[in-house]
Scaffold this motif. Structure first.
Motif, PDB file in Angstrom:
ATOM      1  N   GLY A 215       0.843  -1.182   0.000  1.00 43.46           N
ATOM      2  CA  GLY A 215       0.000   0.000   0.000  1.00 43.46           C
ATOM      3  C   GLY A 215       0.880   1.232   0.000  1.00 43.46           C
ATOM      4  N   LEU A 216       0.341   2.351  -0.502  1.00 44.27           N
ATOM      5  CA  LEU A 216       1.103   3.601  -0.560  1.00 44.27           C
ATOM      6  C   LEU A 216       0.406   4.636   0.314  1.00 44.27           C
ATOM      7  CD1 LEU A 216       3.573   4.900  -1.928  1.00 44.27           C
ATOM      8  CD2 LEU A 216       2.034   5.741  -3.713  1.00 44.27           C
ATOM      9  N   ASP A 217       1.158   5.215   1.254  1.00 44.38           N
ATOM     10  CA  ASP A 217       0.556   6.070   2.270  1.00 44.38           C
ATOM     11  C   ASP A 217       1.496   7.225   2.592  1.00 44.38           C
ATOM     12  OD1 ASP A 217      -0.610   7.215   4.468  1.00 44.38           O
ATOM     13  OD2 ASP A 217      -0.806   5.385   5.624  1.00 44.38           O
ATOM     14  N   THR A 218       1.093   8.445   2.239  1.00 44.04           N
ATOM     15  CA  THR A 218       1.948   9.612   2.467  1.00 44.04           C
ATOM     16  C   THR A 218       2.183   9.901   3.943  1.00 44.04           C
ATOM     17  OG1 THR A 218      -0.004  11.057   2.340  1.00 44.04           O
ATOM     18  CG2 THR A 218       1.283  10.769   0.323  1.00 44.04           C
ATOM     19  N   ALA A 219       1.309   9.409   4.819  1.00 43.83           N
ATOM     20  CA  ALA A 219       1.437   9.695   6.252  1.00 43.83           C
ATOM     21  C   ALA A 219       2.087   8.558   7.030  1.00 43.83           C
ATOM     22  CB  ALA A 219       0.080  10.034   6.853  1.00 43.83           C
ATOM     23  N   ALA A 220       2.637   7.576   6.328  1.00 41.21           N
ATOM     24  CA  ALA A 220       3.394   6.525   7.008  1.00 41.21           C
ATOM     25  C   ALA A 220       4.810   7.052   7.252  1.00 41.21           C
ATOM     26  CB  ALA A 220       3.427   5.250   6.167  1.00 41.21           C
ATOM     27  N   GLU A 221       5.127   7.342   8.505  1.00 40.68           N
ATOM     28  CA  GLU A 221       6.434   7.916   8.821  1.00 40.68           C
ATOM     29  C   GLU A 221       7.570   6.957   8.473  1.00 40.68           C
ATOM     30  OE1 GLU A 221       4.399   9.349  12.822  1.00 40.68           O
ATOM     31  OE2 GLU A 221       6.516   9.856  12.772  1.00 40.68           O
ATOM     32  N   TYR A 222       7.277   5.669   8.614  1.00 41.61           N
ATOM     33  CA  TYR A 222       8.230   4.626   8.225  1.00 41.61           C
ATOM     34  C   TYR A 222       7.491   3.637   7.328  1.00 41.61           C
ATOM     35  CZ  TYR A 222      10.702   6.351  12.371  1.00 41.61           C
ATOM     36  OH  TYR A 222      11.317   7.140  13.296  1.00 41.61           O
ATOM     37  N   ASN A 223       8.233   3.011   6.435  1.00 42.60           N
ATOM     38  CA  ASN A 223       7.642   1.885   5.715  1.00 42.60           C
ATOM     39  C   ASN A 223       7.269   0.798   6.718  1.00 42.60           C
ATOM     40  OD1 ASN A 223       8.231   3.268   3.390  1.00 42.60           O
ATOM     41  ND2 ASN A 223       9.891   1.912   2.747  1.00 42.60           N
ATOM     42  N   GLN A 224       6.282  -0.020   6.358  1.00 44.94           N
ATOM     43  CA  GLN A 224       5.873  -1.129   7.215  1.00 44.94           C
ATOM     44  C   GLN A 224       5.968  -2.427   6.420  1.00 44.94           C
ATOM     45  OE1 GLN A 224       1.951  -0.163   9.051  1.00 44.94           O
ATOM     46  NE2 GLN A 224       2.347   1.829   8.120  1.00 44.94           N
ATOM     47  N   LEU A 225       6.447  -3.456   7.072  1.00 43.20           N
ATOM     48  CA  LEU A 225       6.587  -4.769   6.446  1.00 43.20           C
ATOM     49  C   LEU A 225       5.905  -5.794   7.336  1.00 43.20           C
ATOM     50  CD1 LEU A 225       7.979  -6.069   3.943  1.00 43.20           C
ATOM     51  CD2 LEU A 225       9.888  -6.646   5.462  1.00 43.20           C
ATOM     52  N   ASN A 226       5.105  -6.641   6.708  1.00 47.08           N
ATOM     53  CA  ASN A 226       4.382  -7.667   7.464  1.00 47.08           C
ATOM     54  C   ASN A 226       5.366  -8.680   8.040  1.00 47.08           C
ATOM     55  OD1 ASN A 226       2.623  -9.613   8.437  1.00 47.08           O
ATOM     56  ND2 ASN A 226       1.243  -9.476   6.689  1.00 47.08           N
ATOM     57  N   LYS A 227       5.331  -8.857   9.353  1.00 47.20           N
ATOM     58  CA  LYS A 227       6.284  -9.757  10.008  1.00 47.20           C
ATOM     59  C   LYS A 227       6.024 -11.224   9.694  1.00 47.20           C
ATOM     60  CE  LYS A 227       3.746 -10.052  14.405  1.00 47.20           C
ATOM     61  NZ  LYS A 227       3.819  -9.770  15.861  1.00 47.20           N
ATOM     62  N   ASN A 228       4.864 -11.511   9.067  1.00 45.06           N
ATOM     63  CA  ASN A 228       4.526 -12.899   8.746  1.00 45.06           C
ATOM     64  C   ASN A 228       4.904 -13.292   7.312  1.00 45.06           C
ATOM     65  OD1 ASN A 228       3.283 -13.352  11.319  1.00 45.06           O
ATOM     66  ND2 ASN A 228       1.528 -12.156  10.598  1.00 45.06           N
ATOM     67  N   LEU A 229       5.706 -12.467   6.658  1.00 46.73           N
ATOM     68  CA  LEU A 229       6.102 -12.771   5.290  1.00 46.73           C
ATOM     69  C   LEU A 229       7.097 -13.928   5.231  1.00 46.73           C
ATOM     70  CD1 LEU A 229       6.558  -9.235   3.662  1.00 46.73           C
ATOM     71  CD2 LEU A 229       4.794 -10.919   3.173  1.00 46.73           C
ATOM     72  N   ASP A 230       7.265 -14.422   4.001  1.00 42.79           N
ATOM     73  CA  ASP A 230       8.247 -15.472   3.730  1.00 42.79           C
ATOM     74  C   ASP A 230       9.628 -15.034   4.222  1.00 42.79           C
ATOM     75  OD1 ASP A 230      10.288 -16.957   2.145  1.00 42.79           O
ATOM     76  OD2 ASP A 230       8.517 -17.854   1.226  1.00 42.79           O
ATOM     77  N   SER A 231      10.347 -15.958   4.825  1.00 44.15           N
ATOM     78  CA  SER A 231      11.664 -15.639   5.383  1.00 44.15           C
ATOM     79  C   SER A 231      12.639 -15.145   4.319  1.00 44.15           C
ATOM     80  CB  SER A 231      12.256 -16.863   6.085  1.00 44.15           C
ATOM     81  OG  SER A 231      12.407 -17.943   5.178  1.00 44.15           O
ATOM     82  N   GLU A 232      12.453 -15.559   3.067  1.00 50.03           N
ATOM     83  CA  GLU A 232      13.344 -15.105   1.996  1.00 50.03           C
ATOM     84  C   GLU A 232      13.177 -13.615   1.741  1.00 50.03           C
ATOM     85  OE1 GLU A 232      13.673 -17.496  -1.568  1.00 50.03           O
ATOM     86  OE2 GLU A 232      12.782 -19.192  -0.532  1.00 50.03           O
ATOM     87  N   ILE A 233      11.975 -13.064   2.019  1.00 58.32           N
ATOM     88  CA  ILE A 233      11.763 -11.624   1.914  1.00 58.32           C
ATOM     89  C   ILE A 233      12.321 -10.928   3.150  1.00 58.32           C
ATOM     90  CG2 ILE A 233      10.012  -9.800   1.812  1.00 58.32           C
ATOM     91  CD1 ILE A 233       8.254 -11.770   0.237  1.00 58.32           C
ATOM     92  N   LEU A 234      12.048 -11.501   4.319  1.00 60.17           N
ATOM     93  CA  LEU A 234      12.505 -10.895   5.571  1.00 60.17           C
ATOM     94  C   LEU A 234      14.033 -10.891   5.685  1.00 60.17           C
ATOM     95  CD1 LEU A 234       9.878 -12.293   8.126  1.00 60.17           C
ATOM     96  CD2 LEU A 234       9.905 -10.076   6.949  1.00 60.17           C
ATOM     97  N   ASP A 235      14.695 -11.696   4.892  1.00 59.75           N
ATOM     98  CA  ASP A 235      16.165 -11.702   4.887  1.00 59.75           C
ATOM     99  C   ASP A 235      16.718 -10.335   4.470  1.00 59.75           C
ATOM    100  OD1 ASP A 235      16.408 -14.290   5.751  1.00 59.75           O
ATOM    101  OD2 ASP A 235      16.703 -15.147   3.748  1.00 59.75           O
ATOM    102  N   TYR A 236      15.906  -9.546   3.758  1.00 61.87           N
ATOM    103  CA  TYR A 236      16.374  -8.235   3.280  1.00 61.87           C
ATOM    104  C   TYR A 236      15.984  -7.107   4.227  1.00 61.87           C
ATOM    105  CZ  TYR A 236      17.539 -10.738  -0.955  1.00 61.87           C
ATOM    106  OH  TYR A 236      18.093 -11.629  -1.841  1.00 61.87           O
ATOM    107  N   PHE A 237      15.381  -7.465   5.351  1.00 63.96           N
ATOM    108  CA  PHE A 237      15.093  -6.496   6.406  1.00 63.96           C
ATOM    109  C   PHE A 237      16.159  -6.628   7.479  1.00 63.96           C
ATOM    110  CE2 PHE A 237      13.148  -5.701  10.619  1.00 63.96           C
ATOM    111  CZ  PHE A 237      12.903  -4.331  10.480  1.00 63.96           C
ATOM    112  N   TYR A 238      16.871  -5.533   7.748  1.00 63.49           N
ATOM    113  CA  TYR A 238      17.959  -5.547   8.721  1.00 63.49           C
ATOM    114  C   TYR A 238      17.542  -4.735   9.945  1.00 63.49           C
ATOM    115  CZ  TYR A 238      21.051  -7.549   5.184  1.00 63.49           C
ATOM    116  OH  TYR A 238      21.626  -8.377   4.258  1.00 63.49           O
TER     117      TYR A 238
END
Length: 325
Positions: A215-238
């Motif tokens: 989703g695209l949201d101008t008032a999101a101070e930070y990007n948000q990532l679903n913590k329940n995503l595939d681990s291969e995606i979460l590998d790119y979150f540090y």
């Protein structure tokens, strides 16, 4: 990012200063004015904004008050702060709970105004809610009159420019075509399609080679990532630290914050590392009929000068200028 609401159909009046029409006597002061707007042509206005804690803030005059409004594509309606505006009449769903993106917003009331008008551009039957936003005022240390959302923005092409700190609103026809060709001095260099789920802009993207729905949201101070995503995606979150975030209801939640790498929209539109928080977005499907893998906010707009065309369901991008040493 925290202030969505169920529709309450009302009327309201917003107008830019110096936007007199033959039907309005010169002495009649319109209820709401974008205080520092610059008129570009008959269908376009440019509004400067300030950035406070990664929120886009415009100055507005409304019902004899002047103050700050957040620009929020993630909000369905115009939201007024109950600290400064009181509902004008009782309503049958007065005080009922509203479904929010991150939690339930309680004690939402209706505010009755007449109509929205930006210069001679008139929009009728908009939505507005009256919500206590005092917790945002306290945490951001600003006086906040309210939030300008989708119901105000949807009939315009909206250019959000964090290079010049200004928003350009240009009226479009039913097909989304600009009513004036002389709007942007800059050249559009890329674009993508998006889907509109209720009022939420939904775009297909990639983290590395894994497809995700944001989703695209101008008032999101930070990007948000679903913590329940595939681990291969979460590998790119540090992750780097823990943060406390406050929702539209004032409730606080602890989230893991860090940076997300390798985000791209296609092979030509990609991003550098973006500040991101890891959170639970399972409520998205029940609130908006779509399950999101994440939300792109201020960090997105900081890297891309973006034009939103709601009717064409398209995002257009203008390059940042190359700064020579």
């Amino acid at each position: 990012m925290y202030h969505q609401s169920i529709k309450i159909i009302i009327s309201l009046l917003i107008t830019v200063n110096l936007f007199a029409t033959e039907n309005v006597p010169p002495e009649a002061k319109p209820p709401i004015i974008f205080s520092k707007a610059e008129i570009i042509n008959a269908s376009t206005t440019r509004i400067p904004f300030k950035v406070i804690d990664q929120l886009i803030i415009v100055e507005v005059e409304l019902l004899d008050q002047e103050g700050n409004f957040i620009i929020d594509t993630g909000s369905e309606t115009l939201i007024l702060n109950s600290v400064h505006f009181k509902p004008t009449r009782k309503h049958r769903d007065d005080g009922k709970s509203k479904s929010g993106v991150h939690n339930t917003i309680e004690n939402v009331k209706e505010k009755h105004l007449d109509e929205l008008s930006i210069k001679d551009l008139s929009l009728e039957q908009l939505n507005a809610d009256v919500i206590d936003l005092s917790h945002i005022e306290k945490t951001k240390k600003i006086e906040l009159l309210g939030i300008i959302g989708y119901s105000v923005l949807k009939d315009f092409e909206v250019f959000i420019d964090l290079h010049l700190n200004q928003i350009t609103l240009t009226k479009t026809d039913k097909q989304g075509n600009r009513l004036s060709d002389k709007v942007y001095a800059e050249t559009i260099n890329d674009s993508i399609d998006f889907k509109l789920k209720q009022h939420t802009i939904v775009i297909d993207a990639y983290v590395a080679d894994k497809k995700v729905k944001f989703g695209l949201d101008t008032a999101a101070e930070y990007n948000q990532l679903n913590k329940n995503l595939d681990s291969e995606i979460l590998d790119y979150f540090y992750p780097s630290k823990e943060l406390k975030l406050t929702g539209a209801s004032g409730k606080k939640a602890k989230v893991l914050a860090g940076k997300l790498y390798r985000v791209k929209l296609n092979d030509s539109i990609y991003f550098g590392p973006m500040k991101t928080v890891l959170t639970d977005l399972k409520h998205m499907k029940s609130a908006f009929g779509v399950q999101l893998d994440g939300v792109l906010g201020f960090e997105f707009f900081a890297q891309k000068r973006t034009i939103i065309n709601y009717k064409k369901r398209k995002l257009y991008f203008i390059k940042y200028p190359v700064i020579k040493p």
